[in-house]
Motif scaffolding. Structure first.
Motif, mmCIF file in Angstrom:
data_model
loop_
_atom_site.group_PDB
_atom_site.id
_atom_site.type_symbol
_atom_site.label_atom_id
_atom_site.label_comp_id
_atom_site.label_asym_id
_atom_site.label_seq_id
_atom_site.Cartn_x
_atom_site.Cartn_y
_atom_site.Cartn_z
ATOM 1 N N PRO A 44 -2.051 8.403 -6.195
ATOM 2 C CA PRO A 44 -0.988 7.538 -5.672
ATOM 3 C C PRO A 44 0.389 8.091 -5.999
ATOM 4 O O PRO A 44 0.591 8.705 -7.057
ATOM 5 N N ARG A 45 1.322 7.864 -5.111
ATOM 6 C CA ARG A 45 2.693 8.308 -5.366
ATOM 7 C C ARG A 45 3.668 7.321 -4.743
ATOM 8 O O ARG A 45 3.394 6.709 -3.716
ATOM 9 N N GLU A 56 7.801 6.041 3.827
ATOM 10 C CA GLU A 56 7.385 7.196 4.619
ATOM 11 C C GLU A 56 7.051 8.403 3.744
ATOM 12 O O GLU A 56 6.355 9.330 4.186
ATOM 13 N N SER A 58 5.654 7.944 0.631
ATOM 14 C CA SER A 58 4.829 7.394 -0.439
ATOM 15 C C SER A 58 3.392 7.164 -0.006
ATOM 16 O O SER A 58 3.084 7.072 1.188
ATOM 17 N N ASN A 59 2.531 7.070 -1.013
ATOM 18 C CA ASN A 59 1.125 6.720 -0.815
ATOM 19 C C ASN A 59 0.729 5.812 -1.975
ATOM 20 O O ASN A 59 0.199 6.274 -2.988
ATOM 21 N N GLY A 61 -1.518 3.480 -2.916
ATOM 22 C CA GLY A 61 -2.818 3.215 -3.526
ATOM 23 C C GLY A 61 -2.800 1.870 -4.239
ATOM 24 O O GLY A 61 -2.462 0.845 -3.653
#
Length: 357
Positions: A44-45, A56, A58-59, A61
Motif C-alpha cells: 500500500p502507498r 491518482e 496512491s494505492n 489497500g
C-alpha cells in the motif's frame, strides 16, 4: 501561520529549535511540485501533496484516509488536525511494506496519522518528505501485546522545514523501532514521546542528521519506562559541515515501579569543519533502584591517522573522508530491517556526502 502559537526558545526543550526557519518556510511561495520519491515498494502507498491526499498516485489497500480527532499538548503537533491517514490491524495481521510520501510545494501543511496494531500484529512503514515549505506531522501509535512496528522516515526536502511529533504507547512484550534520516537542505525537528506501558516492552529510536551551509536540524526524544523489564535504545549520529548546527537531545525516564529496566543512549557528533556545531544532550531520570541504564555522548573530527592511511593507499582525500563519514553514520541506519529501504537511506546519505565533502 497567524493562528499558530510557537513555543519560545527560552524553554529548555526548545532552546535549539530553529523557529525562524520554520516561520520562513510557512510563509514561502508555492513552487512546482518535485518528484514524489516513491521507492516502489510492493504494498500500500499514499501520496500527499501539500497535505492533501493524491488518489491518482496512491494505492491505499488497508490504509484509510479519513478525518482524525486527535489531541496532544504538543504545540506543533496540535496544529495537525483534520483529514489524515490511519492503519488499524487486528490480532496477528501483518502489513509490512507501507509507503507514505509527503510532497510540499511551499507554504505550510499539517497532517495527522494514527496506527493501531492489535495483539501480535506486525507492520512496517516508510515515509519520505520532499519539496519545500513547512510540513508538520503528528503520529500517534498504539501497540497492543506483542505487536511490532517498524518505521523509517527519510527527510530529503530541498528547503523549508519538516517537524514531526510521534506519540507512542507500547504494550506488554510489544516492539517499536524507528529510524530517521535528515539529508536534505531543510531544517528539521524530530520530536517524540515514547511510553513503555507494558511489561517487557521494547523501544528503539535513532537516526542520522546531516547538516551543511547554515542549516539547522534537531531531534528531541523522551522515552518513559512505566513498567518493569522494559528495554530501550537510542542511537543518534550527527554530521555537521560549514557553519551548520545539528542538535540531539535524548532522555530516558524510569518510573519507580519499572524495575529491571535496560536503557541505553548513544549520541555521537562529527564535525567536518570546526566552524560547525553539534549539540548533544543525553539525560537519565531514574526513580527505580534495580536498573541498567547508560549513556554516551561524544563530538569529534575525522581521525587524521585513518585519513592518512587511506590516502597513502591511493584513495583521494574527498573519497577517504566520504568512506570514514559513511562508516560513522552506518550503525544508525543499519537497524532498518527492509533491505530495499535501508539501501535507499544509505544512497540518500551518500548523495549528501558527495556534495558536502
Amino acid at each position: 501561520m497567524a493562528t499558530v502559537t510557537l513555543p519560545s526558545t527560552r524553554e529548555e526543550s526548545w532552546r535549539w529549535a530553529d523557529l525562524e526557519a520554520l516561520r520562513a518556510a510557512a510563509a514561502s511561495e508555492r513552487s512546482v511540485a518535485p518528484a514524489s520519491a516513491l521507492l516502489g515498494l510492493d504494498g500500500p502507498r499514499l501520496v500527499f501533496v501539500d497535505g492533501v491526499f493524491a488518489p491518482e498516485q496512491s494505492n491505499p489497500g488497508r490504509l484509510v484516509v479519513e478525518a482524525l480527532d486527535m489531541t496532544t499538548p504538543h504545540p506543533l503537533g496540535a496544529q495537525a488536525s483534520g483529514t489524515g491517514w490511519s492503519l488499524t490491524l487486528d490480532a496477528a495481521e501483518a502489513e509490512t511494506t507501507v509507503e507514505i510520501v509527503h510532497v510540499s510545494t511551499g507554504g505550510e501543511n499539517h497532517l495527522p496519522a494514527r496506527l493501531r496494531l492489535g495483539e501480535g500484529a506486525v507492520a512496517s512503514v516508510v515515509e519520505s518528505y520532499v519539496g519545500t515549505g513547512w510540513a508538520n506531522r503528528l503520529v500517534q501509535v498504539e501497540l497492543a501485546r506483542s505487536a511490532r512496528l517498524s518505521r523509517a522516515v527519510r527527510v530529503i526536502a530541498d528547503a523549508g522545514f519538516v517537524s514531526t511529533r510521534d506519540e507512542v504507547s507500547i504494550g506488554q512484550g510489544a516492539s517499536y523501532v524507528a529510524t530517521f534520516l535528515g539529508a536534505g537542505g531543510m531544517g528539521t525537528r524530530f520530536d517524540a514521546a515514547i511510553v513503555l506501558n507494558g511489561i517487557e516492552a521494547y523501544a528503539e529510536m535513532g537516526g542520522t542528521l546531516l547538516t551543511r551551509g547554515a542549516q539547522r536540524q534537531e531531534c528531541a526524544v523522551r522515552v518513559r519506562h512505566a513498567q518493569p523489564h522494559g528495554s530501550s535504545h537510542q542511537t543518534w549520529r550527527a554530521v555537521a559541515a560549514d557553519t551548520s548546527t545539528a542538535s540531539l537531545a535524548a532522555a530516558v525516564e524510569v518510573a519507580r515501579d519499572a524495575q529491571k529496566t535496560d536503557g541505553e543512549q548513544s549520541l555521537r557528533g562529527l564535525l567536518l569543519q570546526r566552524t560547525a556545531t553539534v549539540n548533544l544532550k543525553p539525560e537519565l531520570e531514574i526513580f527505580a533502584d534495580d536498573v541498567k541504564c547508560a549513556h554516551g555522548a561524544t563530538v569529534g573530527e575525522l581521525d587524521a591517522r585513518a585519513l592518512f592511511y587511506l590516502e597513502s593507499r591511493g584513495i583521494p582525500p574527498a573519497r577517504a573522508k566520504a568512506l570514514l563519514t559513511r562508516a560513522f553514520v552506518a550503525d544508525a541506519l543499519e537497524r532498518i530491517g527492509d533491505e530495499t529501504v535501508r539501501e535507499a537511506f544509505v544512497a540518500d546519505a551518500d548523495r549528501w556526502l558527495e556534495t558536502a565533502l
